[in-house]
Write an enzyme that holds these catalytic residues in place. Structure first.
Site, short mmCIF file in Angstrom:
data_model
loop_
_atom_site.label_atom_id
_atom_site.label_comp_id
_atom_site.label_asym_id
_atom_site.label_seq_id
_atom_site.Cartn_x
_atom_site.Cartn_y
_atom_site.Cartn_z
N GLU A 49 0.82 -1.21 0.00
CA GLU A 49 0.00 0.00 0.00
C GLU A 49 0.86 1.27 0.00
O GLU A 49 0.86 2.04 0.97
CB GLU A 49 -0.96 -0.01 1.19
CG GLU A 49 -1.93 -1.19 1.14
CD GLU A 49 -2.97 -1.18 2.25
OE1 GLU A 49 -2.91 -0.28 3.12
OE2 GLU A 49 -3.84 -2.06 2.24
N GLU A 99 -4.82 -8.70 0.39
CA GLU A 99 -5.57 -8.40 1.61
C GLU A 99 -7.04 -8.23 1.27
O GLU A 99 -7.38 -7.57 0.29
CB GLU A 99 -5.08 -7.12 2.29
CG GLU A 99 -3.72 -7.20 2.93
CD GLU A 99 -3.34 -5.90 3.64
OE1 GLU A 99 -4.26 -5.13 4.04
OE2 GLU A 99 -2.13 -5.65 3.80
#
Length: 450
Positions: A166, A353
């Site tokens: 991220e 995720e």
């Protein structure tokens, strides 16, 4: 009743991150990270919580791997704590830290679980932050040295690598919005950091090829999905800016050697631009083997000139929300996967995720009946199945997270795990979602009336 069958070679797994689960922050030579500093700064983390102990996976990794073995997953995505390996970010290696990861990886392999290693999941060594952090291009060199050590140490043992988790969060959420460590609030600083992370990513991929490391390497952006509130062009444009900021801003340079034109022009209005020097874009564009997709939520947005830098306002559509406040709309996963596949040539994708914050506690029998998490997982995995049926090249799915853990600025108040952790005793309790997911993993299919 509908049966959702997955490809025979589909990889099912689960995921954690070092600072969120390991604990042992001051043990066996580990140096401080920016998250140690940030979490100890009053007012930055809910309840004043820190990752000093977390789930104590540093000492309980065998127990946690046994949980995964019983679950039946074949892949475990974890991250390495950079300051556990290089306490000062570079120079001297902490052998005890390196030994710990060898022990974890060996235990995983013994259990028949393939390790997927994330090199950077936000815990920059504080010693490097003190020298300017990711704003300083010298941090790129330090990251390369760290990555090279990991590749040489674990070549043949770890065959799936992720450079950055991220990167939007590590750059903009942390250095423009100031919500995560180190907590700066400067758009140009954040944009510079995002660019330097991409250069570090590209140099690391180049080195991976030069060293002829066995396996694959990719990056894992968090994908935002936004649906326009109306058919007005200004609403469509506002949503596109949202989507591009977390995804395209980091993927376009890798695939096209350029930042997205729409956002470049938008940032230029703020007097902001990435600090590109000769050769940077060629380095960043080193081909990768897969994209990791982190996905949690979708939203409906409209243009509002007063709604922050992107001028995009989230609308409340009355959707059910998780306990962290994020609306549940699994269709966003399907649409985001199509967007990525269409734009980047249908690359190999792993869902690195996906999960829900559901704060259910054990009942009087000691059981955690987290039906809302089961429903969330079911809805999203149906959309995943739908995407695969459409021909999108999704290779695996990692449920976030194996354990309830330190949820960054939210501290221990938000639970994402399929295993409950009592943060006083550190006892682990399998939730209903653990059993549901384990059944799916075992059979490689599930049935649903949804």
């Amino acid at each position: 009743m509908t049966i959702y069958q997955f490809p025979t070679d589909f990889k099912w797994g689960t995921a954690t991150a070092a600072y969120q689960v390991e604990g042992a922050a001051n043990i066996d030579g580990r140096g401080p990270s920016i998250w140690d500093t940030f979490s100890k700064t009053p007012g930055k983390v809910y309840g004043g919580d820190t990752g000093d102990v977390a789930c104590d996976s540093y000492h309980r990794y065998k127990e946690d791997i046994q949980l995964m073995k019983e679950l039946g997953v074949t892949t475990y995505r974890f991250s390495v704590s950079w300051p556990r390996v290089f306490p000062l970010g570079q120079e001297e290696v902490n052998q005890l830290g390196l030994d710990y990861y060898h022990q974890v990886v060996d235990e995983l392999l013994h259990a028949g679980i393939e390790p997927m290693c994330t090199l950077y999941h936000w815990d920059l060594p504080q010693a490097l932050e003190d020298k300017g952090g990711w704003w300083n291009r010298e941090t790129i060199d330090a990251y390369e040295k760290y990555a090279e050590l990991m590749f040489r140490e674990f070549s043949g043992k770890i065959k799936q690598w992720i450079t950055f988790n991220e990167p939007w969060c590590a750059s903009y959420l942390s250095n423009y919005l100031g919500i995560h460590a180190p907590g700066h609030q400067d758009l140009q600083l954040a944009t510079t950091i995002a660019h330097h992370m991409l250069v570090a990513h590209g140099k690391t991929v180049q080195m991976f090829r030069e060293l002829q490391v066995e396996g694959q390497i990719g990056i894992a952006p968090n994908l935002t999905w936004a649906v326009p509130y109306t058919n007005k062009q200004e609403d469509k444009d506002a949503c596109l800016r949202e989507v591009m900021w977390t995804g395209d801003w980091f993927l376009d340079p890798i695939y096209f050697k350029t930042y997205p034109k729409e956002l470049l022009e938008w940032f230029e209005k703020e007097g902001v631009s990435p600090p590109i020097i000769d050769g940077d874009m060629n380095i960043i564009a080193e081909p990768i083997d897969f994209i990791g997709v982190n996905y949690y939520s979708a939203g409906v947005s409209r243009f509002n000139e007063n709604a922050g830098m992107l001028q995009s306002e989230a609308m409340d559509m009355g959707l059910e929300r998780t306990d962290i406040g994020w609306p549940i709309d699994a269709r966003g996963l399907y649409e985001a996967l199509h967007y990525v596949a269409d734009k980047y040539g249908n690359p190999s994708i792993y869902i690195t995720e996906n999960g829900a914050c559901i704060n259910d506690e054990p009942n009087l029998e000691g059981e955690v009946d987290d039906k809302r998490r089961v429903n969330y997982l079911k809805q999203h995995i149906i959309q995943l199945h739908r995407s695969i049926e459409d021909g999108i090249n999704v290779k695996g799915y990692m449920a976030w997270s194996l354990l309830d853990n330190f949820e960054w600025a939210e501290g221990y108040g938000k639970r994402f795990g399929i295993v409950y952790v009592n943060f006083r005793t550190l006892e682990r309790v399998k939730k209903e979602s653990y059993y549901w997911y384990g059944k799916l993993v075992k059979h490689n299919w599930f049935e649903s009336t949804q």
